[in-house]
Write an enzyme that holds these catalytic residues in place. Structure first.
Site, PDB file in Angstrom:
ATOM      1  N   ASP A  10       0.846  -1.189   0.000  1.00  0.00           N
ATOM      2  CA  ASP A  10       0.000   0.000   0.000  1.00  0.00           C
ATOM      3  C   ASP A  10       0.888   1.249   0.000  1.00  0.00           C
ATOM      4  OD1 ASP A  10      -2.451   1.518   0.341  1.00  0.00           O
ATOM      5  OD2 ASP A  10      -1.835   1.799   2.425  1.00  0.00           O
ATOM      6  N   ILE A  11       0.326   2.379  -0.400  1.00  0.00           N
ATOM      7  CA  ILE A  11       1.106   3.621  -0.466  1.00  0.00           C
ATOM      8  C   ILE A  11       0.831   4.520   0.734  1.00  0.00           C
ATOM      9  CG2 ILE A  11       1.501   5.755  -1.779  1.00  0.00           C
ATOM     10  CD1 ILE A  11       1.024   4.190  -4.328  1.00  0.00           C
ATOM     11  N   LYS A 199      -7.838  -5.695  -3.813  1.00  0.00           N
ATOM     12  CA  LYS A 199      -6.385  -5.855  -3.930  1.00  0.00           C
ATOM     13  C   LYS A 199      -5.962  -7.318  -3.826  1.00  0.00           C
ATOM     14  CE  LYS A 199      -5.100  -1.301  -2.052  1.00  0.00           C
ATOM     15  NZ  LYS A 199      -4.254  -0.613  -1.033  1.00  0.00           N
ATOM     16  N   ASP A 222      -2.347  -1.047   5.739  1.00  0.00           N
ATOM     17  CA  ASP A 222      -2.854  -0.483   6.993  1.00  0.00           C
ATOM     18  C   ASP A 222      -4.362  -0.294   7.012  1.00  0.00           C
ATOM     19  OD1 ASP A 222      -3.530   2.827   6.827  1.00  0.00           O
ATOM     20  OD2 ASP A 222      -2.525   1.918   5.126  1.00  0.00           O
ATOM     21  N   ASN A 225      -9.195  -1.568   2.851  1.00  0.00           N
ATOM     22  CA  ASN A 225      -9.092  -2.082   1.481  1.00  0.00           C
ATOM     23  C   ASN A 225      -7.836  -2.927   1.274  1.00  0.00           C
ATOM     24  OD1 ASN A 225      -7.373   0.186   1.604  1.00  0.00           O
ATOM     25  ND2 ASN A 225      -7.695   0.680  -0.547  1.00  0.00           N
TER      26      ASN A 225
END
Length: 272
Positions: A10-11, A199, A222, A225
Site C-alpha cells: 500500500d502507499i 487488492k 494499513d 481495502n
C-alpha cells in the site's frame, strides 16, 4: 519460511509517512530488494498518475515491473500494458449517480484512463478536488447523460465528511453491496467497485501472470481495502498505525509509517 519473490505494498499511511514522503530507510530497503530480483508492486486505490512520482523516486520502471491501481480494478505494467481490468457498467454508473443526486451527496468516478468525473455542479467537495489533484488529469463535470452510452468506470467514490459517511454506509451496502465491492478507504472516501474486485484478487491475478506461488508473496498495508490482499498473501504485514481489527490478521505488525515500518518488514522477511 518461503522465499519472498513479490511484495505488494500500500502507499498512503504505509510506504509514505504523514508528510507524504518516502523515508531513506524505506527507499534503501526497497532498492536492495529490487537489486535481488524481488518484484515490488505498489498496490493502491490511487490511479496510475497518482503513484508515478513514487515509482520514479523508487526507480521502479519498465515492462517487467507492475502496479495494482484503482483498488485492484486494474493490474498493469509500469510502462502501461494492462494485464487485468474490471469495470462498472454504464447501467451501474447511472444507478450510483442517481443515488448521489437523489440524496444530495457528493462523489467522483474514475474511468479506465484515470480521468476523474463528477455530476456535482453546485459544490465540489474537498475530497473530489484531492482525487483530481492526485490523478493530475483535471476534473470533468458531466452527468452520465452527457457521456457516451457505453461509458464505463473503474470505480465510484462517495465523498463526505467522516460522520456522514458513517451514517450512509449501511444504506450504500444495502443498495450496492450485493453486486459490488463497497469499502471505506479513508475518512472521506467510500468506494464502490465491481464485484470481486479488490487488492487480494488483483494480487492473485498478478502472481499467476508471473508464475509466482502465492506463498512466495508478502503484502504490507494499513487500511480496510488492504485486508483482501493481506489475507491472500503468503505473509501479511500490518502497520502499527493500523486499526486493531486489521492487526489481528497480521503475521507481523511492523513499526508505523513515520518510523520506516516498511524497511523493518523488509529486513525481517525479504532481505535475508
Amino acid at each position: 519460511m518461503p522465499k519472498i519473490k513479490l511484495v505488494a505494498m500500500d502507499i498512503d499511511d504505509t510506504l509514505l509517512d504523514d508528510k507524504k514522503n518516502i523515508s531513506l530507510q524505506n527507499k534503501t530497503a526497497i532498492q536492495s530488494a529490487l537489486d535481488d530480483g524481488v518484484k515490488i508492486v505498489l498496490s493502491s486505490g490511487r490511479t496510475f498518475n497518482g503513484m508515478i512520482e513514487y515509482l520514479d523516486e523508487l526507480g521502479i520502471e519498465g515492462n517487467d515491473q507492475f502496479v495494482i491501481i484503482d483498488g485492484g480494478g486494474v493490474v498493469q505494467t509500469v510502462s502501461g500494458h494492462i494485464i487485468y481490468q474490471q469495470t462498472l457498467s454504464n447501467a451501474a454508473y447511472r444507478k450510483i449517480d442517481k443515488y448521489v443526486v437523489d440524496n444530495g451527496l457528493h462523489y467522483n468516478a474514475v474511468d479506465v484512463e484515470g480521468n476523474t468525473y463528477t455530476s456535482n455542479r453546485d459544490f465540489i467537495d474537498k475530497y473530489t478536488v484531492l482525487q483530481a489533484f492526485e490523478n493530475n488529469k483535471g476534473l470533468i463535470i458531466k452527468s452520465p447523460d452527457e457521456l457516451p452510452n457505453d461509458f464505463e468506470i473503474v470505480k465510484a467514490i462517495l465523498n463526505e465528511d467522516g460522520s456522514k459517511l458513517d451514517a450512509i454506509t449501511p444504506e450504500v451496502n444495502d443498495l450496492f453491496g450485493k453486486n459490488h465491492y463497497v469499502v471505506r478507504t479513508d475518512v472521506g472516501f467510500l468506494e464502490i467497485m465491481p464485484q470481486h474486485v479488490d487488492k487480494g484478487n488483483a494480487l492473485l491475478h498478478l502472481a499467476d501472470h508471473l508464475g509466482i506461488d502465492i506463498k512466495n508473496t508478502l503484502a504490507i498495508g494499513d487500511g480496510a481495502n488492504d485486508i483482501p490482499m493481506l489475507k491472500q498473501a503468503g505473509v501479511s504485514v500490518v502497520m502499527e498505525n493500523a486499526a486493531e481489527s486489521i492487526k489481528e490478521i497480521a503475521d507481523f505488525v511492523t513499526k508505523n509509517n513515520n518510523e520506516s515500518g516498511v524497511a523493518t518488514a523488509f529486513e525481517k522477511y525479504v532481505l535475508n
